[in-house]
Write a protein that holds these residues in place. Structure first.
Motif, PDB file in Angstrom:
ATOM      1  N   THR A 134       0.893  -1.317   0.081  1.00  0.00           N
ATOM      2  CA  THR A 134       0.018   0.054  -0.217  1.00  0.00           C
ATOM      3  C   THR A 134       0.818   1.272  -0.019  1.00  0.00           C
ATOM      4  O   THR A 134       1.954   1.364   0.429  1.00  0.00           O
ATOM      5  CB  THR A 134      -0.776  -0.060   1.134  1.00  0.00           C
ATOM      6  OG1 THR A 134      -1.601   1.360   1.207  1.00  0.00           O
ATOM      7  CG2 THR A 134      -0.242   0.158   2.505  1.00  0.00           C
ATOM      8  N   ASN A 135       0.330   2.329  -0.544  1.00  0.00           N
ATOM      9  CA  ASN A 135       1.132   3.610  -0.476  1.00  0.00           C
ATOM     10  C   ASN A 135       0.404   4.367   0.864  1.00  0.00           C
ATOM     11  O   ASN A 135       1.212   5.614   1.390  1.00  0.00           O
ATOM     12  CB  ASN A 135       0.620   4.532  -1.731  1.00  0.00           C
ATOM     13  CG  ASN A 135       1.144   3.997  -2.892  1.00  0.00           C
ATOM     14  OD1 ASN A 135       2.572   3.468  -2.813  1.00  0.00           O
ATOM     15  ND2 ASN A 135       0.860   3.877  -4.057  1.00  0.00           N
ATOM     16  N   ASP A 136      -0.744   4.264   1.247  1.00  0.00           N
ATOM     17  CA  ASP A 136      -1.169   5.036   2.170  1.00  0.00           C
ATOM     18  C   ASP A 136      -1.945   4.239   3.284  1.00  0.00           C
ATOM     19  O   ASP A 136      -1.794   4.053   4.515  1.00  0.00           O
ATOM     20  CB  ASP A 136      -2.058   6.185   1.654  1.00  0.00           C
ATOM     21  CG  ASP A 136      -2.842   5.723   0.557  1.00  0.00           C
ATOM     22  OD1 ASP A 136      -3.459   4.522   0.706  1.00  0.00           O
ATOM     23  OD2 ASP A 136      -3.078   6.600  -0.331  1.00  0.00           O
ATOM     24  N   ILE A 137      -3.405   3.986   3.100  1.00  0.00           N
ATOM     25  CA  ILE A 137      -4.376   3.539   3.995  1.00  0.00           C
ATOM     26  C   ILE A 137      -3.990   1.701   3.893  1.00  0.00           C
ATOM     27  O   ILE A 137      -4.381   1.285   2.988  1.00  0.00           O
ATOM     28  CB  ILE A 137      -5.666   4.097   3.847  1.00  0.00           C
ATOM     29  CG1 ILE A 137      -5.663   5.429   3.852  1.00  0.00           C
ATOM     30  CG2 ILE A 137      -6.495   3.467   4.888  1.00  0.00           C
ATOM     31  CD1 ILE A 137      -5.252   5.995   5.248  1.00  0.00           C
ATOM     32  N   GLN A 165      -8.502   1.335  10.204  1.00  0.00           N
ATOM     33  CA  GLN A 165      -7.913   1.860   9.116  1.00  0.00           C
ATOM     34  C   GLN A 165      -6.384   2.673   9.585  1.00  0.00           C
ATOM     35  O   GLN A 165      -6.590   3.430  10.482  1.00  0.00           O
ATOM     36  CB  GLN A 165      -8.700   2.817   8.305  1.00  0.00           C
ATOM     37  CG  GLN A 165      -9.970   2.002   7.694  1.00  0.00           C
ATOM     38  CD  GLN A 165     -10.599   2.890   6.534  1.00  0.00           C
ATOM     39  OE1 GLN A 165     -10.795   4.034   6.773  1.00  0.00           O
ATOM     40  NE2 GLN A 165     -10.954   2.352   5.266  1.00  0.00           N
ATOM     41  N   ARG A 187       5.094  -1.026   2.852  1.00  0.00           N
ATOM     42  CA  ARG A 187       4.758   0.188   2.270  1.00  0.00           C
ATOM     43  C   ARG A 187       5.772   0.552   1.102  1.00  0.00           C
ATOM     44  O   ARG A 187       6.580   0.387   1.103  1.00  0.00           O
ATOM     45  CB  ARG A 187       5.286   1.316   3.580  1.00  0.00           C
ATOM     46  CG  ARG A 187       5.165   2.746   3.091  1.00  0.00           C
ATOM     47  CD  ARG A 187       4.251   3.192   2.629  1.00  0.00           C
ATOM     48  NE  ARG A 187       4.059   4.814   2.760  1.00  0.00           N
ATOM     49  CZ  ARG A 187       4.525   5.439   1.690  1.00  0.00           C
ATOM     50  NH1 ARG A 187       4.863   4.870   0.169  1.00  0.00           N
ATOM     51  NH2 ARG A 187       4.466   6.932   1.707  1.00  0.00           N
ATOM     52  N   LYS A 188       4.906   0.623  -0.054  1.00  0.00           N
ATOM     53  CA  LYS A 188       5.586   0.971  -1.197  1.00  0.00           C
ATOM     54  C   LYS A 188       6.081   2.332  -1.308  1.00  0.00           C
ATOM     55  O   LYS A 188       5.915   3.445  -0.677  1.00  0.00           O
ATOM     56  CB  LYS A 188       4.524   1.008  -2.415  1.00  0.00           C
ATOM     57  CG  LYS A 188       3.742  -0.330  -2.762  1.00  0.00           C
ATOM     58  CD  LYS A 188       2.996  -0.775  -4.062  1.00  0.00           C
ATOM     59  CE  LYS A 188       1.671   0.175  -3.795  1.00  0.00           C
ATOM     60  NZ  LYS A 188       1.042  -0.006  -5.025  1.00  0.00           N
ATOM     61  N   SER A 236       9.426   3.526   3.046  1.00  0.00           N
ATOM     62  CA  SER A 236       9.036   2.421   2.114  1.00  0.00           C
ATOM     63  C   SER A 236       9.693   1.069   2.943  1.00  0.00           C
ATOM     64  O   SER A 236      10.822   1.331   3.243  1.00  0.00           O
ATOM     65  CB  SER A 236       9.422   2.678   0.629  1.00  0.00           C
ATOM     66  OG  SER A 236       9.020   3.563  -0.111  1.00  0.00           O
ATOM     67  N   ASP A 259      -3.078   4.920   8.508  1.00  0.00           N
ATOM     68  CA  ASP A 259      -2.346   5.688   7.713  1.00  0.00           C
ATOM     69  C   ASP A 259      -0.964   5.338   7.731  1.00  0.00           C
ATOM     70  O   ASP A 259      -0.264   5.568   8.962  1.00  0.00           O
ATOM     71  CB  ASP A 259      -2.825   7.036   7.828  1.00  0.00           C
ATOM     72  CG  ASP A 259      -2.403   7.880   6.940  1.00  0.00           C
ATOM     73  OD1 ASP A 259      -1.551   7.493   6.012  1.00  0.00           O
ATOM     74  OD2 ASP A 259      -2.540   9.227   6.917  1.00  0.00           O
ATOM     75  N   VAL A 260      -0.293   4.792   6.880  1.00  0.00           N
ATOM     76  CA  VAL A 260       1.167   4.562   6.698  1.00  0.00           C
ATOM     77  C   VAL A 260       1.801   5.433   5.882  1.00  0.00           C
ATOM     78  O   VAL A 260       3.028   5.268   5.280  1.00  0.00           O
ATOM     79  CB  VAL A 260       1.390   3.141   6.436  1.00  0.00           C
ATOM     80  CG1 VAL A 260       0.925   2.104   7.671  1.00  0.00           C
ATOM     81  CG2 VAL A 260       1.083   2.726   5.048  1.00  0.00           C
ATOM     82  N   SER A 261       1.010   6.423   5.330  1.00  0.00           N
ATOM     83  CA  SER A 261       1.607   7.353   4.029  1.00  0.00           C
ATOM     84  C   SER A 261       3.076   8.084   4.571  1.00  0.00           C
ATOM     85  O   SER A 261       3.898   8.350   3.816  1.00  0.00           O
ATOM     86  CB  SER A 261       0.634   8.284   3.700  1.00  0.00           C
ATOM     87  OG  SER A 261       0.204   9.410   4.722  1.00  0.00           O
ATOM     88  N   ASN A 262       3.001   8.549   6.054  1.00  0.00           N
ATOM     89  CA  ASN A 262       4.074   9.197   6.411  1.00  0.00           C
ATOM     90  C   ASN A 262       5.428   8.251   6.829  1.00  0.00           C
ATOM     91  O   ASN A 262       6.343   8.782   7.036  1.00  0.00           O
ATOM     92  CB  ASN A 262       3.954   9.910   7.748  1.00  0.00           C
ATOM     93  CG  ASN A 262       2.980  11.002   7.544  1.00  0.00           C
ATOM     94  OD1 ASN A 262       2.868  11.671   6.365  1.00  0.00           O
ATOM     95  ND2 ASN A 262       2.148  11.160   8.408  1.00  0.00           N
TER      96      ASN A 262
END
Length: 309
Positions: free
Chosen positions: A245-248, A280, A308-309, A288, A282-285
């Motif tokens: 994933t990129n974010d959630i 849910q 995390r991409k 990778s 959030d791993v956007s921060n």
């Protein structure tokens, strides 16, 4: 009339004597039969200790993920052996034998034949087989595969030379017979067979009816697949998506199970995220890479790897 009768008896005796009794007597066919992993069928399986049997590799792989706490298996392809049909001696193993050098085969298994008979190596294409095969050299004996340490999952290609019905006897860690599975295996064709047990397997015996000459190839063995508890079965339904994933990241909970909290660790074991009952995340921060997500629920704790991409 007496001379004619004796003549036919003599000819019949010659014809009988010329029937091959071992794989060494078979001439190389230099052809490949079409592989069909869907052909074999289970005729009798009482499932005493056996969770499931499989007729296709993809189904076996799914079964490992669904039933085994540690689904990793070792694979032996029997490549690197003699380029013609060859007598390998009493056993075939990682220790070395008449066909393979020490260390050439994977560690953890040994192939032998019943009644102290020798084993045989069959290169790909020698008898119409697609891949290398191994087993008892004579048709009158059966093939034995022993595992050290014991294993929970076994899969392989089976080959029967001249009669389709095959018994696979499965023995537990103490040497007791767990199960006898009978397969209808087409002759002269590699057919996939797999099984998963909820107790350790130390040995299998593969014996075809009427001295049919059974062989094995593409051997998979290993895994840990003890019978799961009720909560283990429930938690096996928990999923995390999308992954990577990129974010959630969303946690999908099983019915009647509540999320208590989550903890997210990096590959060094550092705690990078901790939340209450949020399904849910959030791993956007985050950087990778690979992370380990501990999910604490009312039915227990389960860990999932996320990327995390």
């Amino acid at each position: 009339m007496r001379k004619i009768t004796l003549f036919f008896i003599f000819v019949g005796g010659i014809m009988f004597a010329q029937q091959p009794q071992s794989y060494l007597e078979l001439s190389n066919q230099n052809q490949t039969n079409e592989y069909n992993s869907e052909t074999a069928t289970v005729i009798n399986n009482s499932s005493q200790g056996i969770i499931a049997t499989y007729v296709a590799k993809v189904l076996f792989d799914i079964g490992l993920e669904e039933n085994c706490s540690e689904p990793t298996v070792t694979y032996e392809d029997f490549l690197g052996g003699p380029i013609e049909i060859f007598d390998c001696g009493l056993t075939m193993s990682n220790a070395g034998d008449g066909c393979y050098d020490p260390g050439e085969l994977e560690i953890g298994f040994q192939i032998s034949a019943s009644n102290g008979s020798n084993t045989v190596s069959i290169p790909a294409g020698a008898i119409g087989n697609t891949d290398p095969l191994a087993g008892a050299i004579t048709f009158a004996e059966y093939t034995v595969v022993e595992f050290t340490p014991s294993v929970y999952a076994i899969a392989m290609d089976l080959w029967e030379n001249n009669f389709p019905l095959t018994d696979i006897r499965v023995y537990g860690e103490t040497g007791d017979l767990i199960e006898t599975i009978q397969w209808d295996v087409p002759t002269n064709l590699q057919v996939f067979f797999g099984m998963i047990a909820d107790e350790p397997i130390s040995k299998i015996e593969v014996q075809g009816e009427q001295d049919s000459g059974e062989l094995v190839g593409n051997l998979y063995f290993g895994a840990t697949c003890e019978a799961l508890s009720v909560n283990d079965h429930i938690l096996s339904q928990l999923s995390v998506y999308p992954n990577p994933t990129n974010d959630i990241v969303t946690i999908k909970m099983p019915p009647n199970v509540e999320l208590v909290s989550i903890k997210l660790f990096d590959v060094l074991g550092n705690l990078v995220l901790k939340n209450a009952n949020l399904t849910q995340i959030d791993v956007s921060n985050l950087s990778s890479g690979l992370y380990l997500l501990d999910i604490i629920t009312t039915a227990g704790t389960v860990s999932k790897k996320i990327v995390r991409k």
